[in-house]
Design an enzyme around this catalytic site. Structure first.
Site, short mmCIF file in Angstrom:
data_model
loop_
_atom_site.label_atom_id
_atom_site.label_comp_id
_atom_site.label_asym_id
_atom_site.label_seq_id
_atom_site.Cartn_x
_atom_site.Cartn_y
_atom_site.Cartn_z
N HIS A 84 0.82 -1.21 0.00
CA HIS A 84 0.00 0.00 0.00
C HIS A 84 0.85 1.26 0.00
CE1 HIS A 84 -4.19 -1.62 1.21
NE2 HIS A 84 -3.54 -2.51 0.49
N HIS A 106 -2.47 -12.22 -2.72
CA HIS A 106 -3.52 -12.90 -1.97
C HIS A 106 -3.21 -14.36 -1.72
CE1 HIS A 106 -6.76 -9.63 -2.90
NE2 HIS A 106 -5.75 -9.19 -2.18
#
EC number: 1.11.1.21
Length: 744
Positions: free
Chosen positions: A107, A269
């Protein structure tokens, strides 16, 4: 009247959103934030260059030297210990902080966007507002606190920027993923920058799309406060195909193609889980910027259960992707294609996906209770990889070719975390990959002797005698050098890519006129190089700069103030095959006020775009002012436009632009036949009514804006002619050399 900020101290984050908390709103980085109802006022604060005296490390601090003294192996061991040592105050899912630290690095770096090169990991902005309080960054404040003992140990030897990215790399490596490399060199800033994150006035709002999901430039994220896209789907609609459209656009604006996008989502993920055992609006306290003083910068205090561990609340989505959430393997793609998926609500009431008819039950471990198991969970953005035809082909190929998947992910991760660092000569450390990637904008090494002072003098004379005008030489040098963006260190004169596609065909560069200049300079270059075979050579990149400097010297002499304009050599010429046309298209100026050029489709006024461009060129307000005034009298306007050419002697480097702009005997009125952003203004003699000059909005802003007028008055004064020339040359030299980095 807006509510007092104090009214929000005791509200939860989501309660704050519910009452539409006002954020600072801007239409561009250069729009005013004063809130006093003056929307046209310029925000010149973005031109206030970071002052090294504001750094506690001192003006003489040499970060590169400190970083190169760092033992990266020891640092890696210390980070590994942090990753695998669960803390009672914030327990680690599955006993490993790898997924949390990976998300932090992701992020942090993922804010980068190709439209203006802003965002990214380069200055440690995740420590400051608004990024530290983005809803998409919930609980990343804990990841940074977990790393504080490491930062404390190494101090100035590693910046927070480098540490967060290096820790992200170690998180991957500690979970079995081989990375592509790591480069240090990111120096920390000491306060938030002025990056424009969107027009919205509330978190998770979307006013950045128009038409059919047309996203405003230069933004990449789909909503205010997100790093990428809504994981539930556009506007929380659980539609994988619609989500794929948003993903493709957002990741394209981050500089990623479809293969890199699939690899990053599937690879990322593979690890960790989402956290939403209950509704965040019922239990989370304010974000870090709104948290009480005693929280010491930590936010989102959780009142649900124990407040952490199994009761951690982050997004409101809740689930685990794979059976091995702290191990690099193919389990994400295997799981994605192993089941048919049905949409369901998380415990917090958010859309996610579960295997149909209860399939997959008992295949996924619990992060804290070994006696419990779960079914896997996917997000709408995950299902996009299965449903979108192009993504599906890539994902299935990766599933059949694990080595290709691992390599593509490693390369995409390296790109994601290094894309904003600029050319490879800025990279530091022993882990820098030797392979050069085209997205690094490579240029050849200097493999020849450079021209000496006598050669430079002779070349200047030849250039000035070639028939090329001051205007042509100045404009070409400016067009080459002014593509530089300080945000991601891309562009500039090195490589002479103005000779190549796409730059030579950009409308702002007037391709037909540019071709004439480039052809004539190339003939001069060949003659020089042919006469020095095996010895001294000059590149097209250097010769273009030399031509501009020679023209400025000539113009200064014409104005009665001869001066030597420095020209640093050492640039090389990139070939077309080293230049990705699509990648470089992001650098095309839609406006260049220094050349009085305004293209189509610009929403902010051109004077705001001028300030934004000046900030990318690291110019101060005085430097921006003197450069624009000088370029006007040198005839650098696009298309030979007379707008702002306030002089009877074009081609002479005089201060006439400022003298005539501030002439109190001239009255300015807009011309009725011109549009708003491209409006022209007539300056009429107050006594006779005759039109004396015509100007653009940008030109008049230097007499209208109080700060710019104050600077213009200095250069319009009777004693300012010589100062104007000196200051112009200094600012010109700065722009011409912005991409010649000192690091080797």
């Amino acid at each position: 009247m807006p509510e007092s900020p104090d009214a929000y101290v005791n509200r939860t984050y989501d309660q704050t959103v519910a009452v539409r908390r006002s954020l600072k709103r801007r239409n561009s980085p250069a729009a005013s934030e004063d809130g006093l109802g003056w929307p046209r006022r310029l925000n010149l604060r973005i031109l206030a260059q970071p002052c090294r005296t504001s750094s506690p490390l001192g003006e003489d601090f040499d970060y590169a030297k400190e970083f190169l003294s760092l033992d990266l192996d020891e640092l890696a061991r210390d980070i590994d210990e942090v990753l695998t040592t669960s803390q009672d105050w914030w327990p680690a899912d599955f006993g490993h902080y790898g997924p949390l630290v990976l998300r932090m690095a992701w992020h942090f770096a993922g804010t980068y966007r190709i439209g203006d090169g802003r965002g990214g990991a380069g200055a440690g902005m995740l420590r400051f507002a608004p990024l530290n309080s983005f809803p998409d960054n919930r609980n990343l404040d804990k990841a940074r606190r977990l790393l504080w003992p490491v930062k404390k140990k190494y101090g100035r030897k590693i910046s927070w920027s480098d540490l967060m990215i290096f820790a992200g790399n170690r998180a991957l490596e500690s979970m079995g993923c081989r990375t592509f490399g790591f480069a240090g060199g990111r120096e920390d800033a000491w306060e938030a920058d002025e990056t424009y994150w969107g027009p919205e006035s509330t978190w998770l709002a979307d006013e950045r799309h128009s038409g059919v999901r047309d996203l405003d430039q230069p933004l990449a994220a789909s909503e205010m406060g997100l790093i990428y896209v809504d994981p539930q789907g556009p506007a929380t609609l659980p539609d994988p195909l619609a989500s794929a459209r948003d993903i493709r656009e957002t990741f394209r604006r981050m500089g990623m193609n479809d293969e890199e996008t699939v690899a990053l989502i599937a690879g990322g993920h593979t690890f960790g889980k989402s956290h939403g055992p209950t509704d965040p609006s019922r239990c989370l306290g304010p974000e870090p910027e709104g948290a009480p003083l005693e929280a010491l910068g930590l936010g989102w205090v959780n009142s649900f259960g124990t407040g952490n561990g199994a009761d951690t609340v982050t997004s409101g989505l809740d689930g685990i992707w794979t059976a091995t959430p702290t191990k690099w393997d193919m389990s994400f793609l295997t799981t994605l294609f192993a089941y048919e998926w049905d949409v369901a609500l998380s415990p917090a009431g958010m859309w996610q996906w579960v295997p149909r008819n209860g399939a997959g039950a008992g295949t996924v471990p619990d992060p804290y209770d070994p006696s419990r198991t779960h079914a896997p969970t996917m997000l709408t953005t995950d299902l996009a990889l299965q449903e979108d035809p192009r993504y599906r082909v890539i994902a299935l190929r990766f599933l059949e070719n694990p080595d290709e998947f691992a390599d593509t992910f490693a390369r995409a991760w390296f790109k994601l975390t290094h894309i904003d660092m600029g050319p490879i000569q800025r990279y530091l450390g022993p882990l820098v990959p030797t392979e050069r990637m085209i997205w690094q904008d490579p240029v050849p090494h200097v493999d020849h002797e450079l021209a000496d002072a006598d050669d430079v003098a002779a070349l200047k004379r030849e250039i000035l005698g070639s028939g090329l005008s001051v205007s042509q030489l100045v404009t070409t040098a400016w067009a080459s050098a002014s593509t530089f963006r300080n945000s991601d260190k891309r562009g500039g004169a090195n490589g002479a890519r103005i000779r190549l596609e796409p730059q030579r065909s950009w409308a702002v560069n007037e391709p037909e006129k540019l071709a004439i200049v480039l052809d004539r300079l190339e003939r001069i270059r060949r003659r020089f190089n042919d006469s020095h075979r095996g010895g001294k050579q000059i590149s097209a990149a250097d010769l273009i700069m030399l031509g501009g400097c020679a023209a400025v010297e000539h113009a200064a002499a014409e104005a009665g103030h001869p001066i030597e304009v420095p020209c640093r050599l050492g640039r090389t010429d990139a070939p077309q095959e080293w230049t990705d046309i699509e990648w470089f298209s992001a650098l095309e100026p839609t406006a260049d006020a220094f050349r009085n050029y305004v293209g189509e489709g610009n929403r902010p006024p051109p004077e705001h775009l001028l300030v934004d461009r000046a900030s990318q060129l690291t110019l101060t307000a005085p430097q921006m002012t003197v450069l624009l005034g000088g370029l006007r009298v040198l005839g650098a306007n696009h298309g030979g436009s007379p707008l702002g050419v306030f002089t009877a002697s074009p081609g002479a480097l005089s201060n006439d632009f400022f003298v005539n702009l501030l002439d109190v005997n001239i009255e300015w009125t807009p011309r009725a036949d011109t549009a708003d952003w491209t409006a022209a203004y007539e300056g009429r003699d107050r006594r006779t009514g005759e039109v004396t000059w015509i100007a653009s909005r940008v030109d008049l802003s230097f007499a209208s804006d109080p700060v710019l007028r104050a600077i213009s008055e200095v250069y319009a004064s009777a004693d300012a002619e010589e100062k104007f020339v000196r200051d112009f040359v200094s600012a010109w030299d700065k722009v011409m050399n912005l991409d010649l980095f000192d690091r080797t």
